[in-house]
Write an enzyme that holds these catalytic residues in place. Structure first.
Site, PDB file in Angstrom:
ATOM      1  N   VAL A 159      42.674  36.727  34.539  1.00 29.94           N
ATOM      2  CA  VAL A 159      41.835  37.274  33.471  1.00 29.94           C
ATOM      3  C   VAL A 159      41.706  38.785  33.621  1.00 29.94           C
ATOM      4  O   VAL A 159      42.169  39.551  32.783  1.00 29.94           O
ATOM      5  CB  VAL A 159      40.446  36.605  33.459  1.00 29.94           C
ATOM      6  CG1 VAL A 159      39.536  37.287  32.436  1.00 29.94           C
ATOM      7  CG2 VAL A 159      40.569  35.120  33.141  1.00 29.94           C
ATOM      8  N   CYS A 160      41.103  39.227  34.704  1.00 28.41           N
ATOM      9  CA  CYS A 160      40.770  40.645  34.860  1.00 28.41           C
ATOM     10  C   CYS A 160      42.004  41.540  34.946  1.00 28.41           C
ATOM     11  O   CYS A 160      42.000  42.664  34.427  1.00 28.41           O
ATOM     12  CB  CYS A 160      39.896  40.837  36.089  1.00 28.41           C
ATOM     13  SG  CYS A 160      38.351  39.919  36.034  1.00 28.41           S
ATOM     14  N   ALA A 161      43.039  41.064  35.618  1.00 25.88           N
ATOM     15  CA  ALA A 161      44.273  41.843  35.716  1.00 25.88           C
ATOM     16  C   ALA A 161      45.236  41.522  34.583  1.00 25.88           C
ATOM     17  O   ALA A 161      45.800  42.419  33.955  1.00 25.88           O
ATOM     18  CB  ALA A 161      44.945  41.596  37.067  1.00 25.88           C
TER      19      ALA A 161
END
Length: 208
Positions: free
Chosen positions: A120-122
């Protein structure tokens, strides 16, 4: 695709920006695919090496004052003194105007993402940056997630989307380019790879 191939072009200290997404204490507490100590070590090393090389950093958190807590203190300590951390509400960091504007302000085509969680974040901002015409890389060992399945799924989806994956040290060594550069010693010290310590000891022995 145009004549240029992003897969074959080298990273340099002049063409890349590092984007660090959500290395926050609350999210780190759930990481299960890598030890939290190793993940902290790797993202701190990435930030330090990028700083030595003069590579711009864009750092962001989400819901830092509520759900996920502050940036890991070890990372905060490693950041340049004037580094701003952008706190946002969007799941995808790329959807925050301030994050995109910070990236655009660097004028660099290539972006290295690292984040918690990996998929998600990356991955999500890496997909969005790719769609926007950037060349997106993910430092997989400076990213972590909450299960092995999530890691595998994230890696597969990144490969399908044309996001390039590597490790934090390889990306920075590629940007360094020349071991004779004045900064090389400081870069390797920042990367803090165990084998590099041995190489330094061998070199010191030869010079004695």
């Amino acid at each position: 695709m145009s004549e240029r191939s992003k897969f074959l072009e080298s990273l340099t200290r002049e063409n890349v920006t590092v984007v660090l997404v959500d290395h926050q204490v609350g999210l780190l507490s759930g990481v299960r695919d890598i030890t939290v100590d190793e993940l902290k070590h790797n993202v701190v090393a990435l930030a330090k090496a990028a700083t030595v090389l003069g590579i711009p950093l864009v750092v962001t958190t989400t819901a830092a004052d509520s759900m996920w807590g502050p940036t890991a203190p070890e990372l905060v300590e490693a950041l340049p003194a004037d580094q701003k951390v952008i706190d946002r509400s969007t799941v995808n960091a790329w959807h925050d105007n301030r994050v995109r504007e910070a990236v655009e302000a660097t004028g660099r085509q290539k972006l290295i993402f690292a984040g918690v969680s990996l998929e998600v974040c990356a991955a999500l901002p890496a997909f969005a940056a790719t769609a926007a015409g950037y060349d997106a890389y993910v430092a997989v060992d400076a990213s972590g997630t909450f299960s092995r399945t999530k890691r595998q799924a994230g890696l597969l989806r990144m490969q399908q989307a044309g996001v390039m994956v590597s490790d934090y040290a390889t990306l920075m060594v590629e940007a360094l380019a020349d071991n004779a550069a004045p900064e090389s010693g400081a870069v390797y010290a920042a990367l803090d790879m165990p084998f590099a310590v041995l190489v330094g000891q061998i070199s010191a022995a030869h010079q004695a």
